[in-house]
Design a protein around this motif. Structure first.
Motif, PDB file in Angstrom:
ATOM      1  N   ASN A  16       0.869  -1.280   0.133  1.00  0.00           N
ATOM      2  CA  ASN A  16       0.038  -0.015   0.083  1.00  0.00           C
ATOM      3  C   ASN A  16       0.900   0.999  -0.023  1.00  0.00           C
ATOM      4  N   VAL A  17       0.938   1.865  -1.197  1.00  0.00           N
ATOM      5  CA  VAL A  17       1.742   3.091  -1.267  1.00  0.00           C
ATOM      6  C   VAL A  17       0.881   4.271  -1.255  1.00  0.00           C
ATOM      7  N   VAL A  18       0.900   5.261  -0.716  1.00  0.00           N
ATOM      8  CA  VAL A  18       0.235   6.332  -0.624  1.00  0.00           C
ATOM      9  C   VAL A  18       0.897   7.412  -1.143  1.00  0.00           C
ATOM     10  N   ARG A  19       0.743   7.594  -2.384  1.00  0.00           N
ATOM     11  CA  ARG A  19       1.430   8.654  -3.106  1.00  0.00           C
ATOM     12  C   ARG A  19       1.034   9.760  -3.197  1.00  0.00           C
ATOM     13  N   LEU A  20       1.187  10.745  -1.946  1.00  0.00           N
ATOM     14  CA  LEU A  20       0.730  12.156  -1.796  1.00  0.00           C
ATOM     15  C   LEU A  20       0.962  13.241  -3.107  1.00  0.00           C
ATOM     16  N   ASP A  21       0.255  13.939  -3.580  1.00  0.00           N
ATOM     17  CA  ASP A  21       0.699  14.692  -4.730  1.00  0.00           C
ATOM     18  C   ASP A  21       0.939  16.058  -3.863  1.00  0.00           C
ATOM     19  N   VAL A  22       2.010  16.286  -3.292  1.00  0.00           N
ATOM     20  CA  VAL A  22       2.538  17.496  -2.824  1.00  0.00           C
ATOM     21  C   VAL A  22       2.965  18.472  -3.806  1.00  0.00           C
ATOM     22  N   ASP A  23       3.324  17.751  -5.031  1.00  0.00           N
ATOM     23  CA  ASP A  23       3.450  19.034  -5.754  1.00  0.00           C
ATOM     24  C   ASP A  23       2.357  19.588  -6.330  1.00  0.00           C
ATOM     25  N   GLY A  24       1.297  18.692  -6.564  1.00  0.00           N
ATOM     26  CA  GLY A  24       0.052  19.405  -6.881  1.00  0.00           C
ATOM     27  C   GLY A  24      -0.558  20.308  -5.919  1.00  0.00           C
ATOM     28  N   LEU A  25      -0.381  19.764  -4.672  1.00  0.00           N
ATOM     29  CA  LEU A  25      -0.875  20.633  -3.464  1.00  0.00           C
ATOM     30  C   LEU A  25      -0.286  21.669  -3.465  1.00  0.00           C
ATOM     31  N   PHE A  26       1.240  21.950  -3.614  1.00  0.00           N
ATOM     32  CA  PHE A  26       1.776  23.348  -3.531  1.00  0.00           C
ATOM     33  C   PHE A  26       1.271  24.246  -4.505  1.00  0.00           C
TER      34      PHE A  26
END
Length: 672
Positions: free
Chosen positions: A305-315
């Motif tokens: 289970n890899v939770v690949r948070l889209d921090v690039d998009g969030l920023f």
């Protein structure tokens, strides 16, 4: 100028890794203060450094987090990298290498149930781009370097997964082109480029004066960014472009301006500078996207289970809608530095600024990140609401069909006749309509068919859902003088509209989606009655087996919070046992019943979720296993018409699932 600017962007590409709740690996975004190393990347408020996202998240989860050098489970070190050769700090402090951080953790024993976060790659991107610029094959260097770092990150996950960790957070690397540090270094690079151009037509000493004048002008205009306010990404970009324009204008208004204007006019110089900045920013964004894509693919090959948070998009969302998050400045800095020296006197507007220093985000951004992690892991669990709605609506249709069939005990239908019936039901936030036919072949045998349509709205946590259910039921029954037995089959189709509310800091995001589902059931029911004059007491029972499916679907709004959900399949086995009392009057026939319902299915379900290209599963909360159902009503038989009316209310007791609530049903039947 283009090449020099890109080199500057590359050197600024020292993004960070991030950590979280119980166990964290990464760099300065996650480092809360390792002994004899850098300061925490935050400024001080009331004598204490502001918390980072992992400290906030730990508190949300009811825990505390400490650095590993102080006996805790935050192993992140400022300057952390996925590949050791990508950092000059590795010989000085081996713990900057994420693999070393994980090895230290594994040596102390693994708790698989803890929340694990691995956030690295930013500093690796910087090193990769530096090598690409200085080498003879820049494209090949970017590809090979990204592949090496991606494999290293996958190795980190493989180590944790092999040790028993089932789920881990792996945020993406944000694009550092947005950081003040990048822009500051771009200005220095541009000044050097102006000097080189000036050397073509003036002595070296005078060319150096051009560079110095550019740096002074750029620094002066850079200070104005702390005073500005931005409301959009366009404002963010325009603020930077204004600094570049004003710097060139100041340079051309200086004593050196005439000499510069004789070779390159001010407008051309301004356009060249702006184009160089925009091209460098675009290339940095592409490099970041490539690195994140390679890493995602490498992680997915390991499984788990890899939770690949889209921090690039969030920023990017923080820059696009700063006011929604409580920000009013996305280009300035609260402090000159936080990691090399402690910042105790930030600027007056510090708390509303996106950046704590030239490279690290401020408290608001850390709160948004903590909420992002918490919401991503927990709000998908609220999608169990769809299966609960499906079960609720399907069971109501089954109950109506069974109740209508059992009305034959209140008023026995004559043989070789057909009757038509209709019922309308109201419930909390919903209603349903049922129509059907019943054919009495012999005094004992009857068959019925019912069609229905239901509308229901319900809310669970962050999810609100509207459902529309269409059902078809057919029931065959046999009536003996003192007992009866029946069997039925029901097919239901459902349409759902969902809205998931996501709160990140002060900002509210809404994600809509549509999907469908289907349920097929087979049921057997019966009873035995004792009659004392006009009073009838009956023991009743039923058993129902159902197969349920909800189709896979994805949320509609593009953004960092968008999730996709896998198909859900599950089975139900329910039994009901109880008693009924009715008064067998000629016209009025009041009745009351109580049933104990037991769900025997093992409902430890997991829901598959996709985020930003990677899959993970969340455990859904269990549905109710047993409860009581009460019904009370009256049947009225017209004396001179083959028509009877029925009205009753129903209520479940002992359920945690608050869907529907009290039901009120009104119906009629006409015998032909």
């Amino acid at each position: 100028m283009k090449k020099t600017t890109l080199a500057l962007i590359i050197s600024a590409f020292s993004t960070t890794t991030m950590a979280q709740n119980v166990v964290v690996f990464g760099d300065s975004l996650s480092d809360i203060g390792q002994q004899s190393w850098a300061h925490k990347a935050s400024y001080y408020h009331n004598g204490m450094a502001n918390p980072l996202y992992n400290e906030m998240l730990a508190q949300m989860l009811g825990a505390k987090i400490q650095s590993s050098s102080n006996g805790g489970t935050n192993y992140a070190y400022s300057g952390g990298v996925a590949v050791g050769t990508n950092s000059s700090y590795t010989p000085i402090q081996p713990n900057v290498v994420v693999q070393k951080q994980i090895e230290n953790y594994l040596a102390h024993g693994v708790k698989p149930a803890d929340l694990h976060i691995v956030w690295s790659g930013g500093n690796d991107v910087a090193a990769i781009l530096q090598r690409a610029l200085s080498g003879s094959n820049p494209v090949g260097e970017v590809l090979s370097g990204s592949t090496e770092a991606a494999k290293a990150t996958a190795t980190h996950w493989a180590m944790l997964h092999k040790a028993g960790v089932e789920t881990a957070i792996f945020p993406t690397v944000p694009n550092v082109v947005y950081t003040p540090s990048l822009f500051q270094q771009f200005g220095q690079s541009a000044a050097a480029t102006f000097r080189k151009q000036a050397e073509q037509f003036v002595p070296a000493a005078q060319a150096q004066l051009v560079e110095d004048a550019f740096n002074r002008a750029f620094t002066a205009h850079l200070q104005t960014l702390n005073d500005g306010k931005q409301k959009s990404f366009a404002d963010f970009e325009q603020s930077r472009l204004d600094v570049l324009k004003n710097t060139v204008a100041t340079l051309y208004q200086s004593p050196l301006g005439a000499a510069l204007a004789s070779k390159v006019n001010q407008q051309a110089a301004t356009q060249l500078l702006i184009q160089s900045y925009l091209q460098a920013a675009e290339q940095a964004a592409k490099a970041t996207a490539l690195f994140n894509d390679y890493t995602t693919k490498a992680l997915n090959q390991i499984g788990g289970n890899v939770v690949r948070l889209d921090v690039d998009g969030l920023f990017k969302e923080l820059l696009s809608q700063p006011e929604a998050y409580g920000l009013n400045n996305t280009v300035g800095v609260a402090c000159k530095s936080t990691t090399t020296t402690a910042c105790t006197t930030p600027v007056a507007n510090a708390d509303q600024m996106l950046f704590a220093d030239s490279f690290h985000p401020n408290t608001i951004a850390h709160q948004v990140m903590a909420d992002y992690i918490y919401t991503t892991l927990n709000s998908p669990k609220d999608m169990v609401l769809l299966s609960r709605l499906a079960e609720h609506n399907h069971d109501l249709a089954l109950n109506i069909a069974r109740n209508e069939s059992n009305r034959n005990r209140l008023h026995h239908q004559e043989e070789r006749t057909v009757s038509a019936f209709a019922q309308h039901q109201r419930q909390n936030d919903g209603n349903a309509t049922f129509v059907g036919l019943k054919a009495q072949f012999t005094p004992e045998w009857q068959i019925s068919a019912t069609v229905s349509q239901q509308k229901q709205q319900a809310k669970l946590g962050s999810v609100t859902a509207d459902s529309k259910t269409k059902s078809f039921n057919t029931t065959l029954r046999y009536d003996a003088p003192k007992w009866w037995v029946g069997t039925g089959v029901q097919v239901s189709s459902d349409d759902y509209k969902t809205q998931r509310s996501v709160k990140l800091g002060l900002a509210h995001h809404a994600q809509q989606a549509e999907t469908s589902g289907a349920t097929v059931s087979a049921a057997v029911f019966g009873g035995y009655e004792w009659q004392f004059n006009n009073n009838v007491i009956a023991a009743i029972s039923d058993i129902t087996y159902s197969q349920n499916k909800i189709a896979a679907f994805g949320e509609q709004n593009v953004g960092s919070t968008r999730l996709e959900f896998a198909e859900q399949k599950y089975n139900d086995l329910k039994t009901g046992i109880g008693a009924e009392y009715r008064f067998q009057g000629e016209q009025f026939q009041p009745f009351v019943s109580a049933r104990w319902i037991k769900d025997w299915s093992n409902k430890a379900q997991k829901l598959g979720v996709h985020l930003n290209g990677s899959p993970f599963k969340v455990a859904l909360p269990e549905t109710d296993r047993s409860w009581l159902n009460f019904q009370a009503g009256v049947n009225y038989q017209f004396a001179k018409l083959p028509l009877d009316l029925t009205a009753y209310i129903g209520q479940d007791v002992g359920r945690n699932e608050k869907i529907g609530g009290t039901t009120a049903t009104l119906g009629l039947r006409y015998q032909f």
